[in-house]
Design a protein around this motif. Structure first.
Motif, PDB file in Angstrom:
ATOM      1  N   GLY A  31       0.861  -1.177   0.000  1.00  0.00           N
ATOM      2  CA  GLY A  31       0.000   0.000   0.000  1.00  0.00           C
ATOM      3  C   GLY A  31       0.890   1.217   0.000  1.00  0.00           C
ATOM      4  N   SER A  32       1.056   1.823   1.196  1.00  0.00           N
ATOM      5  CA  SER A  32       1.982   2.954   1.280  1.00  0.00           C
ATOM      6  C   SER A  32       3.429   2.470   1.313  1.00  0.00           C
ATOM      7  CB  SER A  32       1.676   3.793   2.523  1.00  0.00           C
ATOM      8  OG  SER A  32       1.830   3.014   3.682  1.00  0.00           O
ATOM      9  N   CYS A  33       3.627   1.189   1.564  1.00  0.00           N
ATOM     10  CA  CYS A  33       4.978   0.625   1.540  1.00  0.00           C
ATOM     11  C   CYS A  33       5.517   0.659   0.109  1.00  0.00           C
ATOM     12  CB  CYS A  33       4.975  -0.820   2.020  1.00  0.00           C
ATOM     13  SG  CYS A  33       4.481  -1.018   3.743  1.00  0.00           S
ATOM     14  N   MET A 101      -3.751   4.946   0.088  1.00  0.00           N
ATOM     15  CA  MET A 101      -4.912   4.078  -0.115  1.00  0.00           C
ATOM     16  C   MET A 101      -6.224   4.765   0.231  1.00  0.00           C
ATOM     17  SD  MET A 101      -3.434   1.492  -1.372  1.00  0.00           S
ATOM     18  CE  MET A 101      -4.879   0.467  -1.534  1.00  0.00           C
ATOM     19  N   PHE A 102      -6.192   5.663   1.196  1.00  0.00           N
ATOM     20  CA  PHE A 102      -7.425   6.333   1.620  1.00  0.00           C
ATOM     21  C   PHE A 102      -7.266   7.821   1.377  1.00  0.00           C
ATOM     22  CE2 PHE A 102      -7.163   2.528   4.245  1.00  0.00           C
ATOM     23  CZ  PHE A 102      -8.435   1.992   4.109  1.00  0.00           C
ATOM     24  N   SER A 103      -8.322   8.450   0.901  1.00  0.00           N
ATOM     25  CA  SER A 103      -8.221   9.896   0.716  1.00  0.00           C
ATOM     26  C   SER A 103      -8.989  10.603   1.821  1.00  0.00           C
ATOM     27  CB  SER A 103      -8.748  10.299  -0.658  1.00  0.00           C
ATOM     28  OG  SER A 103      -9.983   9.678  -0.891  1.00  0.00           O
ATOM     29  N   PHE A 104      -8.295  11.468   2.493  1.00  0.00           N
ATOM     30  CA  PHE A 104      -8.889  12.275   3.548  1.00  0.00           C
ATOM     31  C   PHE A 104      -8.831  13.730   3.131  1.00  0.00           C
ATOM     32  CE2 PHE A 104      -8.039   8.585   6.185  1.00  0.00           C
ATOM     33  CZ  PHE A 104      -9.162   8.562   6.990  1.00  0.00           C
ATOM     34  N   MET A 110       1.041  12.118   7.992  1.00  0.00           N
ATOM     35  CA  MET A 110       0.987  10.674   8.152  1.00  0.00           C
ATOM     36  C   MET A 110       0.347  10.013   6.943  1.00  0.00           C
ATOM     37  SD  MET A 110      -1.008   8.508  10.892  1.00  0.00           S
ATOM     38  CE  MET A 110      -2.028   7.788   9.668  1.00  0.00           C
ATOM     39  N   MET A 111      -0.678  10.669   6.378  1.00  0.00           N
ATOM     40  CA  MET A 111      -1.362  10.082   5.240  1.00  0.00           C
ATOM     41  C   MET A 111      -0.499  10.123   3.988  1.00  0.00           C
ATOM     42  SD  MET A 111      -3.879   8.922   6.670  1.00  0.00           S
ATOM     43  CE  MET A 111      -4.454   8.127   5.170  1.00  0.00           C
ATOM     44  N   ILE A 113       2.500   9.152   3.788  1.00  0.00           N
ATOM     45  CA  ILE A 113       3.673   8.311   4.003  1.00  0.00           C
ATOM     46  C   ILE A 113       4.078   7.560   2.722  1.00  0.00           C
ATOM     47  CG2 ILE A 113       2.519   6.209   4.879  1.00  0.00           C
ATOM     48  CD1 ILE A 113       5.525   7.807   6.587  1.00  0.00           C
ATOM     49  N   ASN A 140      -3.762   5.209  -5.749  1.00  0.00           N
ATOM     50  CA  ASN A 140      -4.450   4.682  -4.572  1.00  0.00           C
ATOM     51  C   ASN A 140      -4.756   3.208  -4.731  1.00  0.00           C
ATOM     52  OD1 ASN A 140      -6.364   4.900  -6.510  1.00  0.00           O
ATOM     53  ND2 ASN A 140      -7.878   5.963  -5.271  1.00  0.00           N
TER      54      ASN A 140
END
Lengths: 166, 211
Positions: A31-33, A101-104, A110-111, A113, A140
């Protein structure tokens, strides 16, 4: 006559492994990795690191797992490839992952990353004069990647967009 | 001393108890939303590697529907509602009255919005009970929903814990319909992953010392 079967070596989160042709190497569910492959195309040897965080300075414990951070993981991978007889000037890289992966609506650090992981890897490769020949980063989507040292192709599987090869 | 060495079985029991209070409240909310009895409970609080958290959700590459939210306040953390494909289809159908095929890219907007709203209600009721019980202020963000590989989606919840170690402390909540048995009884699961700095606050509030 014995037939040597092709094996696919699996790399978990915050880990890295090295492999030589005809074997391949895979990591799942990025994901973010970021999955970073560094390889020697003359020796058909490659290492794949599944990094979680961009910088070992983020570690808050002393006994850190070096494979988790872009800087320490790549440093260790380069030493291991050297120990396997790869020459520094032959090394090339491909990478994938670093998604958000998630949109805020509130874009906290942090998001971000995923993009930060990808940026860190690129920076470290540049410092070590390792050309990044291909990448599929950002977006994403989750990715499972498999690298074949024989052909130096990186196969990227996603749920929504099928498989691509870079 | 590292966090993992300071957490004793007693601490995990306390977290389980707190989790069950949140789960009980969320179950009431979901039962009234679906107009049928739903059970929610915390079978165990686990200290597990990141890989094992992926396994708890069905495996790194498994397609899941996940709602993710951040908790801010005195005890920060991350929360996931994880639905397997069939669970999400089932829940979306129960909420909207329409059949949905998840993984199909033209997933009904209404189903996504219904699942998102449900996760908002569930997380809200879970956390408000937990917050009342501990007298700790916890504010959930609006959940974001995504459909993808479980491993990729869970990454978002590991950012904080991965800076202190190679494990997560997961308060795993299962949701079931008691009238059904076997696989079809399960309607989803909740993961609560407190940030490393949250534990001291939580244990202090519950009157348990942490070395």
């Amino acid at each position: 006559m014995t037939v040597t079967e092709k094996q696919i070596i699996k790399v978990g989160m915050a880990d890295w492994k090295a492999v030589s042709a005809p074997d391949a190497i895979r990591t799942s569910g990025l994901g973010s990795c970021v999955g970073i492959v560094i390889y020697d195309d003359k020796r058909h040897t490659a290492a794949l690191a599944h990094i979680m965080l961009p910088d070992s300075k983020m570690a808050r414990n002393k006994a850190l797992n070096r494979a988790k951070f872009a800087d320490t993981a790549i440093a260790d991978v380069l030493l291991a490839l050297k120990a396997k007889g790869c020459s520094a000037f032959q090394l090339k890289a491909k990478m994938a992952g670093g998604a958000q992966m998630f949109s805020f609506s509130s874009g906290s650090d942090m998001m971000r990353i995923g993009p930060r992981n990808a940026e860190a890897v690129k920076h470290i490769l540049k410092e070590n004069n390792i050309p990044l020949l291909a990448e599929d980063t950002g977006g994403n989507k989750g990715r499972t990647i498999t690298f074949y040292p024989e052909t130096t192709s990186l196969h990227i599987r996603t749920i929504h967009q099928g498989e691509t090869v870079i | 001393m590292e966090l993992i060495q300071r957490i004793q079985p007693l601490h995990l029991d306390v977290l389980k108890e707190a989790g069950n209070i949140g789960a009980g409240n969320a179950a009431t909310a979901l039962s009234s939303l679906l107009n049928k009895t739903i059970d929610m409970k915390v079978p165990a609080v686990r200290v597990v590697s990141f890989q094992e958290v992926q396994a708890l959700a069905g495996g790194a590459e498994t397609l899941v529907v996940a709602a993710f939210l951040r908790i801010t306040g005195e005890a920060p953390g991350s929360m996931f509602l994880i639905l397997q494909k069939s669970e999400a289809e089932h829940l979306a159908a129960a909420l909207t009255g329409q059949r949905v095929d998840i993984g199909n890219d033209d997933l009904e907007e209404m189903a996504v919005s219904a699942l998102q709203e449900t996760s908002n209600i569930l997380a809200g009721s879970y956390l408000s009970a937990l917050s009342d019980f501990t007298s700790i202020n916890m504010q959930p963000s609006v959940p974001a929903l995504a459909i993808d590989m479980a491993g990729a989606l869970l990454d978002a919840g590991f950012v904080e814990m991965s800076q202190v170690g190679d494990y997560a402390i997961v308060i795993d909540t299962v949701m079931e319909e008691p009238e059904k048995t076997g696989e079809s009884a399960s309607i989803g699961q909740f993961f609560l992953l407190p940030d490393p700095d949250a534990f001291r606050q939580i244990f202090r509030a519950l009157g348990v010392n942490m070395p």
